[in-house]
Design a protein around this motif. Structure first.
Motif, short mmCIF file in Angstrom:
data_model
loop_
_atom_site.label_atom_id
_atom_site.label_comp_id
_atom_site.label_asym_id
_atom_site.label_seq_id
_atom_site.Cartn_x
_atom_site.Cartn_y
_atom_site.Cartn_z
N VAL A 198 0.83 -1.21 0.00
CA VAL A 198 0.00 0.00 0.00
C VAL A 198 0.86 1.25 0.00
N THR A 199 1.79 1.33 0.95
CA THR A 199 2.70 2.48 1.06
C THR A 199 4.11 2.02 0.75
N GLN A 200 4.72 2.59 -0.29
CA GLN A 200 6.12 2.32 -0.59
C GLN A 200 6.98 3.21 0.32
N VAL A 201 8.10 2.70 0.80
CA VAL A 201 8.96 3.47 1.69
C VAL A 201 10.38 3.45 1.13
N ILE A 202 10.95 4.64 0.96
CA ILE A 202 12.33 4.77 0.50
C ILE A 202 13.06 5.74 1.43
N LYS A 203 14.37 5.74 1.36
CA LYS A 203 15.17 6.67 2.16
C LYS A 203 16.07 7.48 1.24
N ALA A 204 16.24 8.73 1.61
CA ALA A 204 17.16 9.59 0.88
C ALA A 204 18.60 9.17 1.19
N ASP A 205 19.53 9.61 0.37
CA ASP A 205 20.93 9.32 0.64
C ASP A 205 21.51 10.37 1.59
N ALA A 206 22.81 10.38 1.75
CA ALA A 206 23.46 11.30 2.69
C ALA A 206 23.27 12.76 2.32
N ASN A 207 22.89 13.03 1.08
CA ASN A 207 22.67 14.40 0.62
C ASN A 207 21.18 14.77 0.56
N GLY A 208 20.33 13.88 1.09
CA GLY A 208 18.90 14.14 1.09
C GLY A 208 18.21 13.86 -0.22
N THR A 209 18.91 13.19 -1.15
CA THR A 209 18.38 12.94 -2.49
C THR A 209 17.76 11.55 -2.59
N PHE A 210 16.64 11.46 -3.28
CA PHE A 210 15.96 10.18 -3.48
C PHE A 210 15.45 10.07 -4.90
N SER A 211 15.12 8.84 -5.32
CA SER A 211 14.55 8.59 -6.64
C SER A 211 13.53 7.47 -6.54
N TYR A 212 12.54 7.51 -7.44
CA TYR A 212 11.51 6.47 -7.47
C TYR A 212 10.93 6.40 -8.88
N ALA A 213 10.82 5.18 -9.42
CA ALA A 213 10.23 4.98 -10.75
C ALA A 213 8.75 4.66 -10.58
N MET A 214 7.89 5.47 -11.19
CA MET A 214 6.44 5.31 -11.05
C MET A 214 5.93 4.25 -12.02
N PRO A 215 5.41 3.12 -11.51
CA PRO A 215 5.09 1.98 -12.37
C PRO A 215 3.72 2.03 -13.03
N ARG A 216 2.92 3.03 -12.69
CA ARG A 216 1.56 3.08 -13.26
C ARG A 216 1.15 4.53 -13.48
N GLY A 217 0.34 4.75 -14.51
CA GLY A 217 -0.14 6.09 -14.79
C GLY A 217 -1.11 6.58 -13.73
N GLY A 218 -1.00 7.86 -13.37
CA GLY A 218 -1.87 8.45 -12.36
C GLY A 218 -1.07 9.36 -11.44
N TRP A 219 -1.71 9.80 -10.37
CA TRP A 219 -1.06 10.71 -9.43
C TRP A 219 -0.33 9.94 -8.33
N TRP A 220 0.90 10.39 -8.06
CA TRP A 220 1.74 9.80 -7.03
C TRP A 220 2.13 10.88 -6.02
N GLY A 221 2.04 10.52 -4.74
CA GLY A 221 2.42 11.44 -3.68
C GLY A 221 3.71 11.00 -3.01
#
Length: 259
Positions: A198-221
């Motif tokens: 339901v909720t994906q969880v990721i962590k930023a790196d040491a510089n506060g940077t993160f990335s995520y690939a959106m697997p489906r069309g629509g709105w992502w928060g």
């Protein structure tokens, strides 16, 4: 309806036995479009909810502030707010005209929400970018919110599967290893195999940077969560921690098949 009933039942079970997982709260500020190639009016819905599950919807009091940043200038849009209840709970909507090319960065600061199940206050500073006349300009401007995600990927005109990247900032400074919760505005389109999806969880790196690939069309928060340096007051007057969230909403669009 069945999905909403199931969600309500699981939430009730969580409060009763305290063993079910807590679903993530997200402050939505969802526009009618992420790009307006000819300008014109854009409508934005402000709802405090659990996007993937479609509810429950929490009562959202009138926001502390709501506005738009365009060309380095902030404009107060509080007068444009209209009540628009969702599922019996208070929510809001507004309409704004985009008359010039450039990014219009809409933002909202809600009143603190007390979550008794977690004994904390929640304040999510949320924003979304709408590109006027498909200009591709100004999308990385900062509103100056206490917690904010600065996009490194243009957050408009994205295909499904694109990698969205950003930097988590608190008081204008990167937050090393910040936790970011990610949810899809599901609208009943996807059946999660179990609650872990339901909720994906990721962590930023040491510089506060993160990335995520959106697997489906629509709105992502994307909700970057940090704890406030100072506590707040619960309804009973006791000190409780404040969860501050810096949210950005991004739309992925499926590639259409050529005629």
């Amino acid at each position: 309806m069945k999905s909403l009933i199931a969600t309500l039942a699981r939430s009730a079970a969580c409060l009763i036995v305290g063993t079910a997982p807590a679903f993530a709260h997200f402050q939505e500020i969802i526009p009618s479009a992420d790009v307006l190639p000819k300008g014109g009016n854009v409508a934005l819905d402000l709802v405090f909810t659990h996007p993937f599950e479609g509810g429950p919807v929490m009562d959202m009091k009138r926001p502390v502030q709501v506005g738009v940043l365009s060309g380095g200038k902030r404009t107060d849009l509080a007068a444009a707010l209209v009540e628009k209840p969702v599922a019996g709970s208070m929510a809001w909507t507004l309409t704004h005209e985009i008359a010039e090319p450039g990014a219009e960065i809409f933002y909202v600061e809600p009143q603190p929400y007390f979550e008794p199940a977690e004994n904390k206050l929640i304040v999510h500073y949320a924003k979304v970018v709408v590109d006027g006349f498909a200009s591709g300009e100004g999308w990385d401007e900062l509103v100056g919110l206490p917690v904010e995600i600065q996009p490194l990927t243009r957050p408009t005109g994205l295909w499904t599967g694109n990698l969205f990247s950003g930097v988590v900032l608190k008081d204008g400074k990167p937050v090393p290893f910040a936790e970011i919760e990610v949810e899809f505005v599901n609208e009943g389109k996807v059946q999660a195999p179990n609650d872990a999806f339901v909720t994906q969880v990721i962590k930023a790196d040491a510089n506060g940077t993160f990335s995520y690939a959106m697997p489906r069309g629509g709105w992502w928060g994307f909700a970057a969560l940090v704890e406030s340096d100072t506590p707040g007051k619960a309804p009973d007057g006791k000190d409780v921690p404040i969860e501050q969230g810096g949210l950005i909403w991004v739309k992925a669009t499926d590639m259409p098949t050529a005629p």
